[in-house]
Design an enzyme around this catalytic site. Structure first.
Site, PDB file in Angstrom:
ATOM      1  N   SER A 118       6.879  -0.319   2.326  1.00  0.00           N
ATOM      2  CA  SER A 118       5.949  -1.387   1.981  1.00  0.00           C
ATOM      3  C   SER A 118       6.103  -2.558   2.957  1.00  0.00           C
ATOM      4  O   SER A 118       5.960  -2.385   4.168  1.00  0.00           O
ATOM      5  CB  SER A 118       6.171  -1.814   0.522  1.00  0.00           C
ATOM      6  N   GLU A 215      -0.177   4.337   5.007  1.00  0.00           N
ATOM      7  CA  GLU A 215      -0.389   4.297   3.558  1.00  0.00           C
ATOM      8  C   GLU A 215      -0.624   2.850   3.154  1.00  0.00           C
ATOM      9  O   GLU A 215      -0.343   1.939   3.929  1.00  0.00           O
ATOM     10  CB  GLU A 215       0.823   4.865   2.807  1.00  0.00           C
ATOM     11  N   HIS A 280       3.222   4.395  -1.989  1.00  0.00           N
ATOM     12  CA  HIS A 280       3.345   3.876  -3.348  1.00  0.00           C
ATOM     13  C   HIS A 280       2.815   4.914  -4.336  1.00  0.00           C
ATOM     14  O   HIS A 280       1.699   4.800  -4.837  1.00  0.00           O
ATOM     15  CB  HIS A 280       2.560   2.571  -3.493  1.00  0.00           C
TER      16      HIS A 280
END
Length: 310
Positions: A118, A215, A280
């Site tokens: 992330s 992502e 995620h």
């Protein structure tokens, strides 16, 4: 063209000392305790950074001040007894504190394992650029993906301790977007963070032959479109031989996200695999960045050509 692999750190062994830091958002104490218990169950000696549970005095989206978050990371990395540094969670904040890091001192400490995903994409980028180091894009300790998702946690544990047994990556929902096979060095991470790194002086130069990993989470399709256009115009895919897409959780209708990605990336002329299962998502896969791999979009898999860690 040659493949420019990065330096792979040594794998973990039982009894190793590892450190936990919070370089980005504030850390939920309950998830932190649950995650720490799991790390200790791996028979690791865990050192927790002094500022992990801090809160920024004015900005409630940060785990303490930029200088304090950076100091924890610097101290952990430069401790000769520490073999790996785990990030507690993402959110936002890594890009803010990079100027507080002393990269000459970090380089002297030798290759170690950096674990996170992330927002930690910003650290993956700068550690690749400044230290030439392969890193681990993986679930973070004070998140549900690590504390409560046995499959996600188990995949990370095997990658860290037995990397020779985790060389084939695939996802339950994986499918071919553009067929073909490609060799390259893995690079990338979270799409919005990669776009945010452009012009910030931290982005690593993409490999001459690279397999791009992308992502994201909670970003509308039009925002994802903008991030991708930024990367395309900045030459991020110039040396890409293939693209592996991860999860797009809460990014709007999945078919709309798929159509947008296919529209923008499908014309690059490289194999593309949809939903490899990293990012995620449930049962999140751990993916090493900076290592040689083969993407087989037809067989829906990414093969790591040598173990992620030495």
């Amino acid at each position: 063209m040659s493949m420019r692999e990065l330096t792979r750190p040594p794998r973990l062994q039982r009894g190793d000392t590892v450190a936990l830091v919070a370089p980005a958002g504030p850390v939920p104490e309950e998830l932190l305790e649950a995650g720490l218990a799991q790390l200790r169950a791996w028979e690791l000696d865990v050192r927790v950074g002094k500022h992990v549970l801090d809160r920024h005095p004015r900005l409630d989206y940060l785990a303490g001040t930029d200088a304090d978050r950076a100091a924890d990371l610097q101290e952990a990395w430069c401790d000769p007894q520490v073999s790996a540094v785990f990030c507690a969670r993402g959110g936002y904040g890594c890009l803010r504190m990079i100027d507080h890091l002393d990269f000459a001192e970090l380089a002297e400490a030798g290759p170690k394992i950096l674990v996170g995903s992330s927002d930690v994409t910003a650290l993956h980028e700068v550690f690749a650029a400044e230290l030439g180091l392969a890193t681990i894009f993986a679930p973070m300790v004070a998140t549900r993906a690590f504390a409560h998702d046995e499959k996600a946690r188990g995949h990370l544990r095997r990658t860290l301790f037995e990397p020779q047994g985790v060389t084939i990556l695939t996802g339950r929902s994986a499918r071919t977007m553009v067929p073909g096979r490609a060799l390259g060095v893995t690079y990338g991470g979270n799409l919005s963070l990669l776009a945010g790194s452009l012009g910030a002086g931290v982005a690593a130069r993409p490999p001459d032959r690279g397999i791009a990993l992308l992502e994201d989470v909670t970003e509308e399709p039009y925002r994802l479109d903008r991030f991708l256009i930024q990367l395309i115009r900045a030459g991020f895919f110039q040396g890409a031989t293939g693209i592996a897409l991860g999860s797009w959780t809460d990014c709007g209708p999945v078919d709309e996200v798929y159509a947008m990605l296919e529209n923008l990336l499908g014309g690059l002329g490289v194999p593309i695999l949809w939903d490899l299962g990293f990012g995620h998502c449930e049962a999140q896969r751990t993916v090493p960045l900076g290592v040689a791999a083969e993407l087989d979009a037809d067989a829906q898999r990414l093969s790591i050509l040598q173990p992620a860690l030495r």
